[in-house]
Design an enzyme around this catalytic site. Structure first.
Site, mmCIF file in Angstrom:
data_model
loop_
_atom_site.group_PDB
_atom_site.id
_atom_site.type_symbol
_atom_site.label_atom_id
_atom_site.label_comp_id
_atom_site.label_asym_id
_atom_site.label_seq_id
_atom_site.Cartn_x
_atom_site.Cartn_y
_atom_site.Cartn_z
ATOM 1 N N PHE A 1 39.886 -35.829 -12.492
ATOM 2 C CA PHE A 1 39.222 -37.017 -13.019
ATOM 3 C C PHE A 1 40.069 -38.214 -12.585
ATOM 4 O O PHE A 1 41.294 -38.082 -12.452
ATOM 5 C CB PHE A 1 39.157 -36.976 -14.548
ATOM 6 C CG PHE A 1 37.981 -36.218 -15.073
ATOM 7 C CD1 PHE A 1 37.901 -34.841 -14.931
ATOM 8 C CD2 PHE A 1 36.936 -36.882 -15.706
ATOM 9 C CE1 PHE A 1 36.802 -34.137 -15.403
ATOM 10 C CE2 PHE A 1 35.830 -36.192 -16.183
ATOM 11 C CZ PHE A 1 35.761 -34.823 -16.033
ATOM 12 N N LYS B 1 66.322 -39.685 -35.484
ATOM 13 C CA LYS B 1 65.454 -40.864 -35.450
ATOM 14 C C LYS B 1 66.224 -42.080 -34.908
ATOM 15 O O LYS B 1 67.339 -42.362 -35.373
ATOM 16 C CB LYS B 1 64.955 -41.142 -36.872
ATOM 17 C CG LYS B 1 63.921 -42.221 -36.929
ATOM 18 C CD LYS B 1 63.477 -42.484 -38.349
ATOM 19 C CE LYS B 1 62.640 -43.736 -38.374
ATOM 20 N NZ LYS B 1 62.701 -44.434 -39.639
ATOM 21 N N LYS C 1 42.763 -40.956 -4.819
ATOM 22 C CA LYS C 1 43.342 -39.826 -5.583
ATOM 23 C C LYS C 1 42.810 -38.483 -5.060
ATOM 24 O O LYS C 1 43.537 -37.486 -5.028
ATOM 25 C CB LYS C 1 42.990 -39.947 -7.072
ATOM 26 C CG LYS C 1 43.923 -40.878 -7.828
ATOM 27 C CD LYS C 1 43.553 -41.032 -9.286
ATOM 28 C CE LYS C 1 44.267 -42.240 -9.865
ATOM 29 N NZ LYS C 1 43.793 -42.650 -11.178
ATOM 30 N N PRO D 1 55.550 -34.421 -14.097
ATOM 31 C CA PRO D 1 54.937 -33.763 -12.928
ATOM 32 C C PRO D 1 53.445 -34.081 -12.890
ATOM 33 O O PRO D 1 52.824 -34.245 -13.940
ATOM 34 C CB PRO D 1 55.162 -32.270 -13.205
ATOM 35 C CG PRO D 1 55.406 -32.175 -14.678
ATOM 36 C CD PRO D 1 56.041 -33.474 -15.087
ATOM 37 N N ASP D 2 52.888 -34.191 -11.690
ATOM 38 C CA ASP D 2 51.438 -34.355 -11.570
ATOM 39 C C ASP D 2 50.835 -32.951 -11.579
ATOM 40 O O ASP D 2 50.991 -32.183 -10.620
ATOM 41 C CB ASP D 2 51.094 -35.102 -10.281
ATOM 42 C CG ASP D 2 49.624 -35.481 -10.262
ATOM 43 O OD1 ASP D 2 48.777 -34.599 -10.531
ATOM 44 O OD2 ASP D 2 49.324 -36.659 -10.011
ATOM 45 N N ASN E 1 48.307 -41.358 -25.427
ATOM 46 C CA ASN E 1 47.194 -42.248 -25.067
ATOM 47 C C ASN E 1 45.992 -41.927 -25.954
ATOM 48 O O ASN E 1 46.050 -41.042 -26.800
ATOM 49 C CB ASN E 1 46.854 -42.093 -23.578
ATOM 50 C CG ASN E 1 46.539 -40.651 -23.228
ATOM 51 O OD1 ASN E 1 45.567 -40.077 -23.721
ATOM 52 N ND2 ASN E 1 47.372 -40.038 -22.401
HETATM 53 N N1 CTP Z 1 46.847 -35.739 -13.755
HETATM 54 C C1 CTP Z 1 47.675 -34.657 -13.858
HETATM 55 N N2 CTP Z 1 48.990 -34.833 -14.126
HETATM 56 C C2 CTP Z 1 49.507 -36.059 -14.279
HETATM 57 C C3 CTP Z 1 48.669 -37.196 -14.174
HETATM 58 C C4 CTP Z 1 47.338 -37.000 -13.913
HETATM 59 O O1 CTP Z 1 47.186 -33.533 -13.736
HETATM 60 N N3 CTP Z 1 50.787 -36.201 -14.524
HETATM 61 C C5 CTP Z 1 45.446 -35.530 -13.420
HETATM 62 C C6 CTP Z 1 44.459 -35.939 -14.491
HETATM 63 O O2 CTP Z 1 44.170 -34.848 -15.343
HETATM 64 C C7 CTP Z 1 43.262 -36.343 -13.658
HETATM 65 C C8 CTP Z 1 43.878 -36.864 -12.378
HETATM 66 O O3 CTP Z 1 45.173 -36.317 -12.299
HETATM 67 O O4 CTP Z 1 42.478 -35.241 -13.312
HETATM 68 C C9 CTP Z 1 43.972 -38.362 -12.286
HETATM 69 O O5 CTP Z 1 44.568 -38.876 -13.462
HETATM 70 P P1 CTP Z 1 44.692 -40.438 -13.684
HETATM 71 O O6 CTP Z 1 45.336 -40.682 -14.996
HETATM 72 O O7 CTP Z 1 43.384 -41.093 -13.392
HETATM 73 O O8 CTP Z 1 45.620 -40.879 -12.502
HETATM 74 P P2 CTP Z 1 47.147 -40.789 -12.222
HETATM 75 O O9 CTP Z 1 47.388 -39.702 -11.238
HETATM 76 O O10 CTP Z 1 47.901 -40.689 -13.505
HETATM 77 O O11 CTP Z 1 47.417 -42.174 -11.506
HETATM 78 P P3 CTP Z 1 47.429 -43.677 -12.097
HETATM 79 O O12 CTP Z 1 47.946 -43.559 -13.520
HETATM 80 O O13 CTP Z 1 48.331 -44.388 -11.199
HETATM 81 O O14 CTP Z 1 46.014 -44.173 -12.033
#
Ligand code: CTP
Length: 420
Positions: A340, A305, A354, A322-323, A226
């Site tokens: 964030f 590739k 969130k 993983p989140d 991104n």
């Molecule tokens: N985050 C994380 N791990 C992920 C996705 C997000 O630690 N796999 C953290 C980001 O660093 C941020 C927060 O979760 O602090 C929210 O990230 P954001 O991209 O706004 O949201 P998502 O959880 O990815 O949800 P969505 O894409 O559905 O908005």
């Protein structure tokens, strides 16, 4: 304690100020003056080239000490010889550092007084490069500088902007005020930094910050990612360090110079970021997730590739990453976790959901898209948290530089952390 009661932390420090032959040498006179004002005792060592730009008398008058410039001179050696100067130094700062002096240092030369002192001194060493932007971007100069960094030298700058030669780009010497600020920051104790920053309560605490994008490999030459530049996370790391914290920055691939004094763990993918976050969080006090983690990764990473073949469409099978912040908040219940929320719509609603879903202590709501937030130098955000009665609280921070914003956010985050 307030910022006004700051201790001049260079008090009594012995600094060898190396001046080499570049046009920025005139700025070293101001640097010498500022270092002296901060309490340091300065001995200037000039290279031969420096004499073409500034006179020893200038430095002698500003520092109150005689200037050194000769290696093989019986009189000079009978006074304060190169080994004595090397031992005397608590810090060695070379400003300006030309491409030539960087090359000589990187290759261990001892062909003048300055390079010899550098080899003979165990003191921490700092380098403020100053040269034409084309020279600074030359891979030979970059390799020499990186080599010095691997040997423990710290880089101060260079800065971007207009150059004496008329070019515009990276290579200008950092302003003397910034050099002194960086030296103060990297040589002072957590309590001294906290006192100077005016942000209290964080001195000596460990803050872990994730920053930048992640890259999810598709094949050996492609990845999903991104637009995150990492600027917000890096600004938070610099501000947390300046407030006296011990800071570890877990960074995805970005084009930024790490702030002075912090530990950087470089990672590429979300899974690597999670591993690093887990191992850094066990002794941490605060975790701030500023990274823009890729939510999905390709299910298969192709060994070779992927060929485009004859089809006019293609599809990718993705699996969820993983989140990271939710995992860390779940595994380390006592860790104060801040996330964030990057949103293109329903900012506060999505951010507050969130906050609860990921079990965070605070969340920074960040409007993105249409030129906002990602890869910008400024940002405007809203900080959300729940008070003791579980009522949602919010505070808006207006559009400002990410550095200013980082300081203000940390002030609010640390204040709330201390009430927990
Ligand atoms: N985050 C994380 N791990 C992920 C996705 C997000 O630690 N796999 C953290 C980001 O660093 C941020 C927060 O979760 O602090 C929210 O990230 P954001 O991209 O706004 O949201 P998502 O959880 O990815 O949800 P969505 O894409 O559905 O908005």
């Amino acid at each position: 304690m307030s910022a006004q009661t700051a201790l001049p932390t260079l008090q009594g420090k012995h600094i060898v100020l190396g001046v080499s032959g570049g046009i920025a040498a005139y700025k070293s006179a101001l640097l010498a003056r500022l270092l002296k004002k901060a309490g340091a005792d300065i001995k200037v060592v000039m290279t031969q080239g420096a004499h073409a730009f500034i006179t020893p008398l200038t430095f002698q008058a500003l520092t109150g000490n005689s200037v050194h410039d000769t290696l093989l001179d019986a009189d000079a050696e009978a006074g304060m010889g190169h080994i004595e100067l090397a031992r005397w130094a608590d810090l060695v700062v070379i400003a300006p550092a030309t491409a030539n002096v960087i090359a000589r240092l990187a290759n261990g030369h001892a062909d003048d007084l300055l390079t010899t002192i550098c080899l003979a001194s165990p003191a921490p060493k700092y380098l403020a490069p100053a040269m034409n932007q084309q020279m600074w971007s030359n891979p030979i100069v970059r390799a020499n500088t990186e080599r010095l960094e691997t040997f423990g030298w710290s880089l101060l700058g260079p800065d971007d902007g207009e150059q004496a030669c008329g070019d515009v780009g990276s290579g200008r010497m950092l302003e003397p005020e910034t050099i002194v600020e960086r030296l103060l920051s990297s040589t002072s104790s957590p309590a001294e930094r906290a006192s100077r920053s005016g942000i209290s309560g964080i001195s000596g605490k460990k803050v872990v910050i994730t920053a930048g994008p992640t890259r999810e490999a598709l094949d050996p030459v492609r990845y999903l990612s991104n637009y995150s530049s990492g600027k917000m996370g890096y600004a938070l790391a610099a501000a947390a360090y300046a407030a006296g914290a011990s800071v570890t920055l877990i960074s995805g691939p970005v084009q930024l110079e790490p702030p002075t004094g912090i530990t950087v763990v470089n990672v590429t993918s979300a899974e690597q970021m999670l591993d690093a976050a887990r191992s850094e969080s066990s002794d941490a006090d605060i975790f701030i997730a500023a990274a823009a983690v890729a939510d999905f990764r390709p299910q298969q990473v192709a060994e070779h590739k992927i060929k485009k073949g004859g089809d006019s469409t293609a599809s990718l099978e993705l699996v969820k990453n993983p989140d990271i912040v939710a995992t860390i908040a779940g595994e380390y219940a006592s860790l104060f976790c801040v996330g964030f929320a990057a949103e293109t719509q329903s900012l506060l609603e999505n951010a507050s959901s969130k906050l609860t879903r990921k079990k965070l202590d605070m969340i920074v709501a960040n409007q993105v898209g249409e030129g906002l937030a990602f890869d910008q130098d400024s940002n405007a955000v809203t900080l959300l948290w729940q008070d003791a009665q579980q009522t949602l609280q919010q505070r808006a921070f207006p559009m400002q530089s990410k550095h200013q914003l980082a300081r203000q956010l940390l002030d609010a985050i640390f204040a709330h952390y201390q009430t927990q």
